[in-house]
Write an enzyme that holds these catalytic residues in place. Sequence first.
Site, PDB file in Angstrom:
ATOM      1  N   ALA A  50      34.111  42.033  50.928  1.00 32.65           N
ATOM      2  CA  ALA A  50      33.323  43.262  50.881  1.00 32.65           C
ATOM      3  C   ALA A  50      33.710  44.185  49.722  1.00 32.65           C
ATOM      4  CB  ALA A  50      33.480  44.022  52.195  1.00 32.65           C
ATOM      5  N   TYR A  51      34.841  43.933  49.067  1.00 33.37           N
ATOM      6  CA  TYR A  51      35.283  44.806  47.969  1.00 33.37           C
ATOM      7  C   TYR A  51      34.534  44.456  46.689  1.00 33.37           C
ATOM      8  CZ  TYR A  51      39.456  45.520  50.959  1.00 33.37           C
ATOM      9  OH  TYR A  51      40.325  45.791  51.983  1.00 33.37           O
ATOM     10  N   SER A  52      33.819  45.334  45.988  1.00 35.35           N
ATOM     11  CA  SER A  52      33.633  46.740  46.297  1.00 35.35           C
ATOM     12  C   SER A  52      32.129  47.024  46.457  1.00 35.35           C
ATOM     13  CB  SER A  52      34.208  47.581  45.178  1.00 35.35           C
ATOM     14  OG  SER A  52      33.726  47.067  43.906  1.00 35.35           O
ATOM     15  N   GLY A  61      32.440  41.236  46.636  1.00 35.80           N
ATOM     16  CA  GLY A  61      33.024  40.066  45.997  1.00 35.80           C
ATOM     17  C   GLY A  61      33.577  40.332  44.611  1.00 35.80           C
ATOM     18  N   GLU A  62      33.410  41.560  44.107  1.00 38.31           N
ATOM     19  CA  GLU A  62      33.879  41.867  42.758  1.00 38.31           C
ATOM     20  C   GLU A  62      35.396  41.718  42.631  1.00 38.31           C
ATOM     21  OE1 GLU A  62      29.902  43.485  43.244  1.00 38.31           O
ATOM     22  OE2 GLU A  62      31.729  43.786  44.430  1.00 38.31           O
TER      23      GLU A  62
END
Length: 315
Positions: A50-52, A61-62
């Site tokens: 979930a980030y960011s 997924g970043e």
Amino acid sequence: MTRLSNTALDVFPLCLGGNVFGWTADERQSFEVLDAYAAAGGNFIDTADAYSAWQPGHEGGESEAILGRWMSARKNRDRIVIATKVGLHPALKGLSAKTIRAASEGSLRRLQTDRIDLYYAHRDDPSTPLRETVGALDELVRTGKVRYIAASNYSAERLAEALSISKREDWARFVALQPHYNLVHRSEYEGEVAALCAREGVACLPYYALAKGFLTGKYRPGVPVESARAAGASAYLNEDGTRVLEALRAVAEAHGSTYAAVAIAWLLTRPTVAAPIASARTLEQLGEILPGANLRLTPDEVQRLTAASDRSGTF
């Protein structure tokens, strides 16, 4: 290094939070922090699919993608213990078996790896039977895509139920719990949850170890701080929080160290705590937290910090 109970994972006693990677730290800054953490002996990194996603223009997924590119560039995957999570990605919410299978494949792809060392259920999902969730996670362990499973933000009751299911079915069990726990936020973990973790041999890996930055000591009345977490950290800026900061100041000065390092060192004195999680978007911030992994507090210092926090009924 610290051996996580009921695992073969040897981890640095300070877990580097990956929530800032791709958010407040761009890829270049993230690589700098990751390189410095690894050079200091660090090997334990926490992220989530979930980030960011909360950042405008991001989809989630970043952070995983940056970590994947870093490990690929440094060729150090076998030296790094990667923890990631499932359940809060905007496109893959919840903990159904179908969601867990799809989310894990996405995380593996972004991390550019064939296995996840520690895979968390990011938040309890009451709408999905626990048996279905634990069974899907066990399937990932049996296929080798995940080494160990863990839980984040679970109540004592639900954690106990999940452990009971694993025992009854002879499935993989949660080996760690990631709770919100620090010097100014104690009541949620201490007590029933901590007792269960101690009894069942579940390691505690607390997030918000620095209370969104409040325990770094940079938040003061009337002093503006430029940070994405300023609003959350400033919520602790009251009489109780100020008392804790004063205790941190005294102990930090005695050791020639930082507020942040002392706050992390205090967590490491707590029963069941194996590795607090703290993030850093700059080398300067990393330098403030790293000493906490090896800082040894005296019994009197531990008592002073604990008592400063104990006096508040809201912590």
